[in-house]
Design an enzyme around this catalytic site. Structure first.
Site, PDB file in Angstrom:
ATOM      1  N   GLU A 130      25.537   4.999  44.034  1.00 61.19           N
ATOM      2  CA  GLU A 130      24.605   4.848  45.145  1.00 61.19           C
ATOM      3  C   GLU A 130      24.464   3.356  45.455  1.00 61.19           C
ATOM      4  O   GLU A 130      24.298   2.574  44.530  1.00 61.19           O
ATOM      5  CB  GLU A 130      23.232   5.429  44.796  1.00 61.19           C
ATOM      6  CG  GLU A 130      22.317   5.424  46.003  1.00 61.19           C
ATOM      7  CD  GLU A 130      20.924   6.017  45.741  1.00 61.19           C
ATOM      8  OE1 GLU A 130      20.634   6.406  44.608  1.00 61.19           O
ATOM      9  OE2 GLU A 130      20.154   6.062  46.699  1.00 61.19           O
ATOM     10  N   GLY A 270      16.990   0.037  38.359  1.00 61.46           N
ATOM     11  CA  GLY A 270      16.274   0.579  37.212  1.00 61.46           C
ATOM     12  C   GLY A 270      17.034   1.719  36.561  1.00 61.46           C
ATOM     13  O   GLY A 270      17.292   1.707  35.365  1.00 61.46           O
ATOM     14  N   ALA A 271      17.409   2.706  37.364  1.00 62.93           N
ATOM     15  CA  ALA A 271      18.085   3.875  36.825  1.00 62.93           C
ATOM     16  C   ALA A 271      18.671   4.673  37.979  1.00 62.93           C
ATOM     17  O   ALA A 271      18.319   4.442  39.135  1.00 62.93           O
ATOM     18  CB  ALA A 271      17.115   4.743  36.039  1.00 62.93           C
ATOM     19  N   MET A 272      19.560   5.612  37.654  1.00 59.73           N
ATOM     20  CA  MET A 272      20.255   6.364  38.693  1.00 59.73           C
ATOM     21  C   MET A 272      20.315   7.837  38.334  1.00 59.73           C
ATOM     22  O   MET A 272      20.707   8.196  37.229  1.00 59.73           O
ATOM     23  CB  MET A 272      21.665   5.762  38.861  1.00 59.73           C
ATOM     24  CG  MET A 272      22.514   6.453  39.904  1.00 59.73           C
ATOM     25  SD  MET A 272      21.757   6.329  41.555  1.00 59.73           S
ATOM     26  CE  MET A 272      22.304   7.890  42.244  1.00 59.73           C
ATOM     27  N   GLU A 273      19.952   8.662  39.325  1.00 58.60           N
ATOM     28  CA  GLU A 273      19.721  10.090  39.101  1.00 58.60           C
ATOM     29  C   GLU A 273      20.963  10.968  39.192  1.00 58.60           C
ATOM     30  O   GLU A 273      20.850  12.150  39.513  1.00 58.60           O
ATOM     31  CB  GLU A 273      18.679  10.578  40.114  1.00 58.60           C
ATOM     32  CG  GLU A 273      19.167  10.650  41.587  1.00 58.60           C
ATOM     33  CD  GLU A 273      18.801   9.438  42.442  1.00 58.60           C
ATOM     34  OE1 GLU A 273      18.551   8.357  41.875  1.00 58.60           O
ATOM     35  OE2 GLU A 273      18.763   9.567  43.677  1.00 58.60           O
ATOM     36  N   ASN A 274      22.168  10.447  38.923  1.00 58.44           N
ATOM     37  CA  ASN A 274      23.393  11.250  39.012  1.00 58.44           C
ATOM     38  C   ASN A 274      23.177  12.648  38.434  1.00 58.44           C
ATOM     39  O   ASN A 274      22.581  12.806  37.378  1.00 58.44           O
ATOM     40  CB  ASN A 274      24.514  10.583  38.225  1.00 58.44           C
ATOM     41  CG  ASN A 274      24.556   9.094  38.453  1.00 58.44           C
ATOM     42  OD1 ASN A 274      24.716   8.650  39.572  1.00 58.44           O
ATOM     43  ND2 ASN A 274      24.364   8.332  37.389  1.00 58.44           N
ATOM     44  N   HIS A 306      10.792   9.846  37.139  1.00 52.67           N
ATOM     45  CA  HIS A 306      11.284   9.625  38.508  1.00 52.67           C
ATOM     46  C   HIS A 306      12.709  10.167  38.659  1.00 52.67           C
ATOM     47  O   HIS A 306      12.986  10.937  39.583  1.00 52.67           O
ATOM     48  CB  HIS A 306      11.231   8.129  38.825  1.00 52.67           C
ATOM     49  CG  HIS A 306      11.766   7.768  40.177  1.00 52.67           C
ATOM     50  ND1 HIS A 306      10.955   7.569  41.267  1.00 52.67           N
ATOM     51  CD2 HIS A 306      13.030   7.578  40.632  1.00 52.67           C
ATOM     52  CE1 HIS A 306      11.691   7.278  42.324  1.00 52.67           C
ATOM     53  NE2 HIS A 306      12.960   7.273  41.962  1.00 52.67           N
ATOM     54  N   GLU A 307      13.594   9.783  37.767  1.00 49.20           N
ATOM     55  CA  GLU A 307      14.995  10.226  37.897  1.00 49.20           C
ATOM     56  C   GLU A 307      15.102  11.732  37.680  1.00 49.20           C
ATOM     57  O   GLU A 307      15.877  12.408  38.340  1.00 49.20           O
ATOM     58  CB  GLU A 307      15.901   9.478  36.921  1.00 49.20           C
ATOM     59  CG  GLU A 307      15.819   7.946  37.006  1.00 49.20           C
ATOM     60  CD  GLU A 307      15.973   7.366  38.405  1.00 49.20           C
ATOM     61  OE1 GLU A 307      16.665   7.980  39.242  1.00 49.20           O
ATOM     62  OE2 GLU A 307      15.384   6.297  38.672  1.00 49.20           O
ATOM     63  N   HIS A 310      14.116  13.598  40.771  1.00 47.69           N
ATOM     64  CA  HIS A 310      15.144  13.549  41.808  1.00 47.69           C
ATOM     65  C   HIS A 310      16.046  14.781  41.790  1.00 47.69           C
ATOM     66  O   HIS A 310      16.702  15.081  42.785  1.00 47.69           O
ATOM     67  CB  HIS A 310      16.025  12.319  41.620  1.00 47.69           C
ATOM     68  CG  HIS A 310      15.587  11.112  42.414  1.00 47.69           C
ATOM     69  ND1 HIS A 310      15.176  11.192  43.726  1.00 47.69           N
ATOM     70  CD2 HIS A 310      15.533   9.796  42.075  1.00 47.69           C
ATOM     71  CE1 HIS A 310      14.879   9.966  44.149  1.00 47.69           C
ATOM     72  NE2 HIS A 310      15.071   9.114  43.178  1.00 47.69           N
TER      73      HIS A 310
HETATM   74 ZN   LIG Z   1      14.695   7.022  43.079  1.00 45.11          ZN
END
Ligand SMILES: [Zn+2]
Length: 881
Positions: A130, A270-274, A306-307, A310
């Site tokens: 992303e 911060g982080a990624m919701e793959n 949060h992730e 998602h």
């Molecule tokens: Zn997000």
């Protein structure tokens, strides 16, 4: 060579994709410097496409193309396609039936310092796709409205890459010759390519499981480097808490059988919701009481949630295009804020979120990068992962929640999930579902998505004693922002409560409805609301809970603010009254300084603090917020022309006065709350630490030997990072004789823990000490500093430029020149991080003429950088426009 002039992309130009992809089969032969990618795409012409052109245009950057084969047997030649810097154009593909396109290419993860696509983090290969990173892996229709099923096979050396992960479920694995092995992953859900992920390396994992409401057993895994295995328990517990909460509050269950999180040390965000395989910055996973502070613990739980959230708001339902980013981010931030409020303290969480919004998002809204929650144009989408899209976007969702009530909001979200599961949709679709489920009209409310800028509400009150009525007249006005000169009135929920002079609640009686609190619906430029049956004039508590992201202008005396600080039953407004009181007192001192007079402090602030300290508080974290003063950055936001030196002097004078006059109270409270305890993450212990360390920070300003001893002792004996760090801050930010010794001992103790060393850098970079600039320059040469690691860059360069206004804005311009040097260096290494660092220079018009000229000169210098990236070009050029 220059990347500029980059093109601007407009929301109004959106068109559906010309082609669709049904299925993606990826095959990676992994190597740190030469990874081979084979991508087999099953495609079809999109029946909804309006263009007559038959060419297929795939996005791709920095790829070594090997071959392109159509329908498995027709290898295309260079006459059949055109390769440009950022695309592959295939002149002709079948128009009326599906076809298969197989592309083979190579990439170099080690050379990828921009950390987009496939890159090397430490010894681990990982991806960040992303927003547009997938095009750095292979040629593709890299846009969120192209959703496909992915099957991914990873092949690699068994010793170098013992763990091979991708999205979905593991469906096959095996061994090959030459000490290699392979694993195939299949994701049964359609997804856009920005949710693709791959991780390979020497990783260990902790495992747990979760039983969903419907009884399915989900396996949970967190992968980290071996020496971090003892820092994953909190993240795992947070994940389970989040999964349960989403079932209870939104009725959403997890859908795959496996949920994986990987922590990586080199990460832009911060982080990624793959899907099924979240990739996290280590900062938001790793925690042990002796290495992480209470706020780290809280942030980790928030980001993990949060992730996870998602998966429904982002993955199952995604964005049609990147202009709709707030569709997933605004809603998901709102969800994680509510979750954190439920898990910790609602009052504290709300105040902290509003504080950040008002300090940083309001500044964005007032600056050259101001844009609506749903932007209508961008050059580089990475520049739009902003506080406006995330935090203001969450406020917009929160206002819908306020207008509809919890039950109505849930009806709306249920309908949204039901209507759009599996689709790529828009912010409008979200509001449509909320409207339809509640039979309300939100057409005027939609302007919140389209209009940039922070509205200003001006409130006037008039009490009529003979009629026993109170009239509140509210005027709304929004200043112009770039590209938007004229603004229309917004639909704004304004929550109001009334308080009698004895502190009791006066009922709100508007149009015959009597309640303790009322949500006024402001829809016009100016509107008057009349409250009846008021025998005496009440004190008005307005914009309770910060019911809308606006600036409030209302004349208040210090007496009235002190009254609200004592009696307002709304926890947000009570804190806000104290902040305003302190703000007014500090503003008076700033005026003294600017007119060359001696500072005369209004004693009311001491009285007000004394009263707060005399009460007993259940929520100690909230209590500690009441004892805090507005930050220098927030105070700067309130000034026409920012005077960093006067702000600092005035605020410090208040801190010192409070420390002197309330020293007995601070000392008693410190000793009462100082317990020799390890960092248990529970509300009671967190509150004790917060209040005690707040007291220590005040007392530290007195520079007294007994206090110096206290802070030294707390530093020496602390069993948790919260206490150790708080003590170090007091020791390092004054004239403590053991200052250097404590700083170097801290480094020796923690040099193997990267996240703790980040704190060590940030503490020194944000110090008020007179030699801070020299210290920062020296730290740039420290062996532990690495310009290629975004966490380290944020800890040193970010903290200095964004959290140290006094030194960054030194009148001789050395701070500006330093930052510009770093941005120019980062422009080549990591454009995304370079552009983020630039934000400290964008507000140059807010300062005095001398500083303006110096900041502007640095922006102009940045603009002349060779091969300037789109990211940096967009922010620098808009700042100068
Ligand atoms: Zn997000």
């Amino acid at each position: 060579m220059r990347d500029a002039n980059p093109q601007t992309i407009y929301l109004k130009d959106y068109a559906v994709p010309d082609y669709l992809i049904h299925h993606v089969e990826l095959n990676f032969t992994l190597d740190d410097e030469n990874t081979r990618v084979v991508s087999r795409l099953t495609m079809i012409r999109n029946p909804a496409s309006q263009t007559g052109d038959a060419a297929l245009v795939l996005a791709g950057e920095n790829l070594g193309l090997i071959s392109v084969v159509l329908n498995d047997d027709n290898e295309l030649t260079e006459q059949d396609y055109l390769q440009t810097q950022d695309s592959l154009i295939i002149h002709e593909v079948p128009q009326h039936r599906s076809f298969v396109l197989t592309i083979e290419n190579t990439i170099n993860p080690k050379a990828n310092t921009a950390l987009e696509g496939l890159y090397l983090s430490g010894s681990m290969l990982c991806t960040q796709c992303e927003a547009e990173g997938f095009r750095k892996i292979t040629y593709f229709l890299d846009r969120p409205d192209v959703m496909a099923k992915f099957t991914t096979t990873l092949v690699g050396d068994k010793d170098r890459y013992p763990v091979l992960l991708s999205n979905g479920n593991k469906i096959a694995q095996g061994e090959l010759a030459d000490n290699r092995h392979w694993v195939t992953w299949e994701d049964p859900f359609n997804k856009p390519c920005y949710l693709f992920a791959l991780v390979a390396g020497q990783l260990d994992c902790i495992e747990d499981s979760f039983i969903t409401l419907s009884g399915r057993n989900i396996s949970l895994q967190i992968f980290v480097e071996k020496h971090d295995l003892d820092k994953c328990a909190h993240a795992m517990q947070s994940l389970k808490n989040a999964m349960r909460w989403d079932e209870q509050v939104y009725g959403r269950e997890y859908d795959l059988d496996l949920y994986m999180i990987v922590a990586v040390s080199h990460f832009n965000m911060g982080a990624m919701e793959n899907k099924g395989l979240n990739v996290f910055n280590t900062k938001f996973v790793l925690a042990r009481p002796d290495t992480a502070t209470d706020s780290d613990y809280e942030r980790i739980e928030g980001v993990i949630a949060h992730e996870y959230f998602h998966n429904w708001t982002g993955n199952r339902i995604t964005c049609r295009d990147w202009f709709q980013l707030s569709l997933k981010e605004g809603f998901t931030v709102f969800r994680d804020q509510e979750f954190t409020g439920d898990r910790t303290s609602k009052a504290v969480n709300r105040i902290e979120n509003v504080n950040m919004l008002r300090t940083r998002q309001f500044a964005e809204d007032a600056g050259p990068m101001a844009h609506p929650v749903r932007p209508d144009a961008y050059m580089e989408v990475n520049n739009f992962y902003t506080l406006t899209v995330y935090e203001k976007g969450a406020e917009v969702v929160r206002m819908i929640h306020t207008l509809l009530g919890a039950e109505g909001f849930r009806k709306g979200s249920d309908l949204y999930f039901e209507r759009h599961d599996g689709q790529a949709v828009t912010c409008d679709d979200f509001v449509n579902a909320m409207e339809a489920a509640n039979a309300v009209d939100l057409s005027q409310f939609r302007r919140w998505y389209a209009q940039a800028g922070t509205p200003v509400l001006t409130v006037q009150q008039s009490y009529n004693s003979s009629a026993q009525t109170l009239a509140l007249t509210i005027n709304q006005h929004c200043p112009p922002t770039p590209g938007q000169a004229v603004k229309e009135p917004l639909h704004i929920p304004v929550t109001v409560g009334l308080i009698n002079k004895d502190g009791s609640i006066a009922p709100c009686n508007v149009q015959g409805r009597k309640t303790d609190e009322i949500v006024l619906q402001l829809t016009q430029a100016e509107q008057t609301f009349t409250f009846t049956d008021l025998k005496q004039q009440p004190v008005v508590s307005i914009l309770r809970g910060f019911s809308a992201p606006v600036k409030l202008v209302m004349e208040r005396s210090l007496e009235e603010l002190a009254f609200l600080l004592s009696y307002d039953s709304d926890t947000f407004n009570r804190w806000e009254a104290g902040q305003q009181l302190a703000g007014q007192v500090i503003a008076g001192l700033i005026a003294d300084i600017q007119s060359g007079q001696a500072m005369q402090i209004n004693p009311m602030i001491v009285t007000a603090f004394k009263q707060v300290m005399a009460q007993s508080w259940d929520d100690l974290s909230y209590f500690s917020l009441l004892l805090g003063l507005p930050s220098e950055t927030y105070l700067a936001e309130q000034m026409q022309v920012v005077d960093v030196v006067a702000i600092h002097k005035a605020r410090e004078f208040v801190v010192l006065t409070l420390a002197q006059q309330l020293q007995t109270q601070f000392k008693t409270l410190y000793l009462e709350c100082h317990k020799d305890e390890s960092g248990v993450f529970d509300a009671g212990a967190i509150g004790r630490r917060r209040i005690k360390n707040m007291c220590l920070a005040y007392l530290g300003r007195l520079e007294q030997p007994d206090i110096q001893q206290w802070s030294q002792q707390q530093f020496d004996t602390a069993k948790n990072m919260t206490d150790q760090m708080a003590a170090l801050a007091v020791v390092a930010n004054g004239t403590h004789p053991a200052k250097q010794e404590c700083l170097s001992r801290f480094y020796q103790q923690w040099q193997a823990e990267a996240l703790v060393i980040d704190k060590w850098f940030a503490l020194q970079a944000s110090s008020h000490n007179p030699d801070t600039f020299e210290t920062v320059q020296a730290l740039m040469q420290h062996p532990a500093f690495d310009l290629k690691n975004p966490n380290r860059v944020r800890a040193l360069i970010g903290a200095f430029s964004q959290a140290n206004p006094l030194h960054f804005h030194a009148a001789n311009g050395q701070g500006y020149q330093f930052l510009a040097d770093q941005i120019i260096a980062l422009n080549t290494l990591n454009p995304q991080v370079a552009s983020r660092m630039l934000s400290a220079l964008t507000s140059w018009r807010r300062y005095d003429e001398g500083r303006q000229a110096l900041m502007k000169a640095q922006l102009e210098r940045i603009m002349t950088t060779d091969a300037i990236s789109k990211d940096v070009y967009e922010v620098a050029s808009k700042s100068l426009a």
